[in-house]
Scaffold this active site. Structure first.
Site, PDB file in Angstrom:
ATOM      1  CD  GLU A 127      82.224   0.631 -52.294  1.00 27.26           C
ATOM      2  OE1 GLU A 127      82.475   0.238 -53.518  1.00 27.26           O
ATOM      3  OE2 GLU A 127      81.499   1.538 -52.162  1.00 27.26           O
ATOM      4  CE  LYS A 144      91.425   1.432 -58.446  1.00 23.29           C
ATOM      5  NZ  LYS A 144      91.641   0.583 -59.153  1.00 23.29           N
ATOM      6  CG  ASP A 161      94.225  -5.275 -60.565  1.00 23.60           C
ATOM      7  OD1 ASP A 161      93.714  -4.487 -61.521  1.00 23.60           O
ATOM      8  OD2 ASP A 161      95.560  -5.443 -60.853  1.00 23.60           O
ATOM      9  CE1 TYR A 165      82.890  -2.182 -58.775  1.00 27.70           C
ATOM     10  CE2 TYR A 165      82.016  -0.073 -58.913  1.00 27.70           C
ATOM     11  CZ  TYR A 165      83.113  -0.934 -59.490  1.00 27.70           C
ATOM     12  OH  TYR A 165      83.634  -0.999 -60.657  1.00 27.70           O
ATOM     13  CE  LYS A 171      96.473   2.483 -58.341  1.00 29.07           C
ATOM     14  NZ  LYS A 171      95.917   1.873 -59.417  1.00 29.07           N
ATOM     15  CB  CYS A 174     113.227 -37.232 -64.542  1.00 31.20           C
ATOM     16  SG  CYS A 174     112.393 -37.114 -62.847  1.00 31.20           S
ATOM     17  CB  CYS A 183     113.619 -41.159 -61.532  1.00 29.81           C
ATOM     18  SG  CYS A 183     112.921 -40.666 -63.222  1.00 29.81           S
ATOM     19  CB  CYS A 236     109.455 -37.638 -65.402  1.00 29.22           C
ATOM     20  SG  CYS A 236     110.183 -39.204 -64.777  1.00 29.22           S
ATOM     21  CB  CYS A 296     109.395 -40.926 -61.366  1.00 30.52           C
ATOM     22  SG  CYS A 296     110.204 -39.431 -60.681  1.00 30.52           S
TER      23      CYS A 296
HETATM   24  S1  IVH Z   1      83.901   3.262 -57.954  1.00 32.10           S
HETATM   25  C1  IVH Z   1      82.117   6.511 -60.492  1.00 32.10           C
HETATM   26  N1  IVH Z   1      84.193   0.951 -56.492  1.00 32.10           N
HETATM   27  O1  IVH Z   1      88.525   0.640 -60.240  1.00 32.10           O
HETATM   28  C2  IVH Z   1      82.484   5.136 -59.862  1.00 32.10           C
HETATM   29  N2  IVH Z   1      85.581   1.219 -58.399  1.00 32.10           N
HETATM   30  O2  IVH Z   1      90.260   3.092 -61.241  1.00 32.10           O
HETATM   31  C3  IVH Z   1      83.835   4.724 -60.258  1.00 32.10           C
HETATM   32  N3  IVH Z   1      86.967  -0.622 -58.952  1.00 32.10           N
HETATM   33  O3  IVH Z   1      86.919   1.654 -63.206  1.00 32.10           O
HETATM   34  C4  IVH Z   1      84.305   3.334 -59.612  1.00 32.10           C
HETATM   35  N4  IVH Z   1      86.553  -1.736 -57.155  1.00 32.10           N
HETATM   36  O4  IVH Z   1      86.768  -0.898 -62.455  1.00 32.10           O
HETATM   37  C5  IVH Z   1      84.680   1.640 -57.605  1.00 32.10           C
HETATM   38  N5  IVH Z   1      84.600  -0.455 -54.995  1.00 32.10           N
HETATM   39  C6  IVH Z   1      84.826  -0.003 -56.392  1.00 32.10           C
HETATM   40  C7  IVH Z   1      85.701  -0.416 -57.185  1.00 32.10           C
HETATM   41  C8  IVH Z   1      86.122  -0.029 -58.448  1.00 32.10           C
HETATM   42  C9  IVH Z   1      87.374  -1.878 -58.487  1.00 32.10           C
HETATM   43  C10 IVH Z   1      87.478  -0.214 -60.449  1.00 32.10           C
HETATM   44  C11 IVH Z   1      86.642  -0.024 -61.508  1.00 32.10           C
HETATM   45  C12 IVH Z   1      87.147   1.403 -61.778  1.00 32.10           C
HETATM   46  C13 IVH Z   1      88.440   1.456 -61.340  1.00 32.10           C
HETATM   47  C14 IVH Z   1      89.037   2.812 -61.386  1.00 32.10           C
END
Ligand code: IVH
Length: 693
Positions: free
Chosen positions: A113, A115, A117, A249, A338, A432, A435, A450, A455
């Site tokens: 999945e 990840k 932010d 998730y 990552k 400005c 103009c 402005c 303008c």
């Molecule tokens: S699983 C035990 N799935 O990433 C399960 N985390 O660095 C742990 N995050 O704290 C999390 N998308 O806030 C999981 N599809 C995803 C995620 C996800 C974002 C975040 C989550 C977690 C952080 C870990």
């Protein structure tokens, strides 16, 4: 009485379904105006019968009066974190470690999945009703932010979602006890706790900042901080104004029911219940395949509509995964692969000041060109002059720049340590740049303006806005043509569009018979646009799409609106004193009155047709599009809106289910994938062909 009660229930059900289609499926079938009208109707009944209000009513999302603090909420199970892997080798090492711990892992399959932010939230459902939501806190105890979470429309206030097919059944289906989500064999746990990530999409973030900029207010620095700030608001009415969304998730806790054991099936199960689940998730049978997929995402990640800093790889068999235990706060059964950082340092060569539609002056950074994830970045956002002062950013400084998805790269900070002493502080301009008229600062606003209504830069921005897709939607009229027409002296205001003559256009560079005819036809067509679009297009401060719709709920045409007093306007839900004043003031300006007169004479007399749009057949319903590369005239966001408006769906990655890949220049791996899978590839003109077929 019984009739009213039935009406109330049916409105709630309809609203829930449309809310789900819009915020979870991303496939609305009615216009926003129609939705607002239904909600209005529901609220009117609830105002008559407050005893009928329930916590899961769609009316209960507007935000509650402010709280003084957040209560503590213990989590039913620890809310864990994830260990990181940087690259394929790290990921293989993780897998070898866990294979050694338990040989069954050798046979494991994987769910992956994106990840996101964002911010973790934990949601409690009892008997299908959303009763409590919390922050992660220290992983054991979080803070109660239920009121804030209720304002997020992607969060279902009750589960399971009643599917369309169930319509017409007599009475309300009993939601719990033996009830199951459609298509699954599992009984829903009476106490279900799920975990998700709250975030703001790039598109919503840009739109939010555009609004802030136009209102002369501070722009937000990045989506994550903005989402964090919104979740921690003590006044949930403020949270309600921020474009938060989320993906679910994880099932944290399930009492009294059954849930699937596979993560992949859990995602499907959560989706069936009505939760928003990320459609970019995948399932793989072996690790190398998983790694190849993740590597493929590294280039495409910036095309995701949200910020993702990696991909989470999860052992699909949850019992097996859990049995591997945890190290510190990290479960061994999952890992975060990552992506490389999107932040780089470069030199700030200069600052250019741009003039917006309302006259706001915005500083833009001119950078020493630098590559971030395969793209050369030359310009970046600097927010406003307060930001530059607060961060002490000087011309000549080394600066930290971030590129994230479709948003314009932005400067995070300057690196003062590397200064030579030659750097120059930045001051707001006194004139400005377009103009040369003196610049003004309005007290209590961060922006410099402005204030010259003549303008040329503002005029160009205003016309661009008027012809844009959210307003009058004059196809083929891009920014370049607007500037060309203004510079040629053909447009002094938006009304002049409607008196343009073919000879005028043919005299301009680049215009031939066909282009001129097409443009004039598009202009003519725009006369049919409904009132809400004209109102949006006029560019009155504070009157965007949603306020324009609120107005049309009360005023059927321009004359009715022009007759409205400040008080009439303030009495409308969603319109405060500032917007009311802006509308009244706008109407008092002589030039605006003349312009309305010209529009009227040109044959524009739009009426409110709130909600009628949905009557048009949604011809692309069932078609799935993926968009990649740079299109000749549309931004990707515009292309997406174009497709959604016609009933199509837009997803992030190409699969066998994709009907069309809309590809522009520099299309990368998605194009290759589409070709490999035999998915039809079209360009921007292909959209128009589809439309006219
Ligand atoms: S699983 C035990 N799935 O990433 C399960 N985390 O660095 C742990 N995050 O704290 C999390 N998308 O806030 C999981 N599809 C995803 C995620 C996800 C974002 C975040 C989550 C977690 C952080 C870990």
């Amino acid at each position: 009485m019984i009739k009213t009660r039935q009406k109330l229930e049916s409105l709630r059900k309809t609203l829930r379904q449309h809310n789900y289609r819009y915020h979870v499926l991303d496939a609305p079938i009615i216009s926003d105006g129609e939705y607002d009208r239904l909600l209005h109707e529901l609220k009117a009944i609830e105002a008559e019968h407050p005893e009928w209000i329930t916590p899961d009513s769609p009316s209960q999302r507007a935000g509650a009066p402010p709280a003084s603090k957040f209560d503590k909420v213990p989590h039913p199970a620890p809310i864990l974190s994830l260990a990181n892997a940087f690259g394929a080798e790290d990921t293989r090492a993780w897998f070898e470690r866990i294979c050694k711990m338990d040989e069954r892992v050798n046979e494991a399959t994987f769910t992956v999945e994106p990840k996101l932010d964002g911010l973790t939230v934990v949601l409690h459902y009892r008997d299908g009703i959303f009763v409590q939501g919390a922050t992660r806190g220290d992983g054991m105890i979080g803070e109660d932010i239920t009121a804030n979470l209720k304002t997020i429309k992607a969060i279902p206030l009750r589960i399971p979602i009643e599917k369309k097919e169930e319509r017409g059944k007599k009475g309300q289906p009993s939601l719990f006890a033996e009830n199951r989500p459609p298509n699954t064999e599992y009984r829903i746990p009476p106490h279900l706790v799920v975990r998700g990530e709250v975030f703001i999409t790039h598109a919503d973030f840009s739109a939010l900042n555009k609004r802030q900029e136009e209102a002369g207010e501070k722009t937000y620095l990045n989506p994550r901080n903005t989402a964090a700030g919104a979740l921690r608001q003590l006044d949930s009415r403020v949270t309600a104004t921020r474009p938060l969304t989320l993906f679910i998730y994880q099932i944290v806790y399930a009492e009294g029911g059954e849930i699937p054991n596979s993560q992949w099936e859990r995602l499907e199960y959560l989706r069936e219940l009505g939760f928003p689940v990320n459609a970019d998730s995948r399932h793989f049978d072996e690790l190398e395949e998983t790694i190849r997929f993740v590597d493929g995402w590294e280039d495409d990640r910036l095309e995701l509509p949200y910020e993702a800093d990696g991909i989470v790889i999860k052992i699909d068999d949850r019992t097996l995964a859990d049995s591997l235990g945890i190290t510190g706060k990290d479960p061994r059964g999952s890992i975060a692969y990552k992506f490389p950082s999107l932040e780089v340092t470069t030199t700030l060569n200069d600052i250019q000041v741009e003039v917006g539609r309302t006259g706001v002056l915005t500083p833009k950074a001119m950078l020493e060109p630098v590559e971030i994830n395969g793209v050369i970045v030359r310009n970046a956002t600097l927010h406003n002059f307060d930001f530059i002062a607060e961060k002490d950013i000087r011309i000549g400084d080394r600066v930290l720049v971030k590129r994230a998805g479709e948003v314009i790269p932005y400067i995070i900070a300057s690196i003062a340590e590397t200064r030579s002493g030659q750097e120059r502080p930045v001051r707001p301009p006194s004139n400005c740049p377009a103009c040369a008229e003196p610049v003004e600062k309005i007290p209590d606003e961060v922006a410099y303006y402005c204030v010259n209504t003549a303008c040329p830069a503002q005029l160009i921005r205003n016309i661009e806005h008027f012809v844009s897709r959210t307003a009058m939607d004059i196809v083929g009229m891009g920014g370049k043509i607007v500037a060309q027409l203004v510079e040629a002296g053909l447009l002094g205001d938006v009304a002049d569009l409607y008196t343009l003559q073919k000879e005028d256009l043919l005299a301009l560079e680049g215009f031939k018979e066909k282009k001129a005819t097409n443009l004039l036809t598009a202009i003519e067509e725009s006369k049919k646009q409904p009132l809400e679009r004209l109102l949006t297009g006029l560019g009155i401060r504070g009157v965007g799409e949603s306020v324009a719709r609120d107005l049309t709920l009360h005023f059927a045409d321009l004359d009715a609106l022009r007759a409205a007093t400040q008080l009439d306007l303030e009495n409308i839900e969603g319109i405060g004193p500032n917007i009311a004043t802006a509308i009244v003031d706008w109407g008092l300006v002589a030039h605006n009155q003349q312009m309305l007169g010209k529009l009227h004479d040109a044959g524009l007399n739009p009426v409110a047709i709130v909600g009628v749009q949905h009557a048009a057949p949604l011809r692309w319903e069932g078609l799935t599009f993926v968009i990649t590369g740079t299109l000749p005239t549309m931004s990707r966001k515009e292309a997406k809106e174009y497709i959604l408006a016609r009933g199509g769906k837009v997803t992030g990655s190409v699969s066998k289910k994709t009907d069309y890949l809309l590809a522009g220049e520099k299309a990368g791996s998605k194009l290759a994938k589409a070709e490999a899978l035999g998915v039809k590839v079209i360009g921007e003109e292909g959209l128009e062909e589809l439309e006219s077929n």
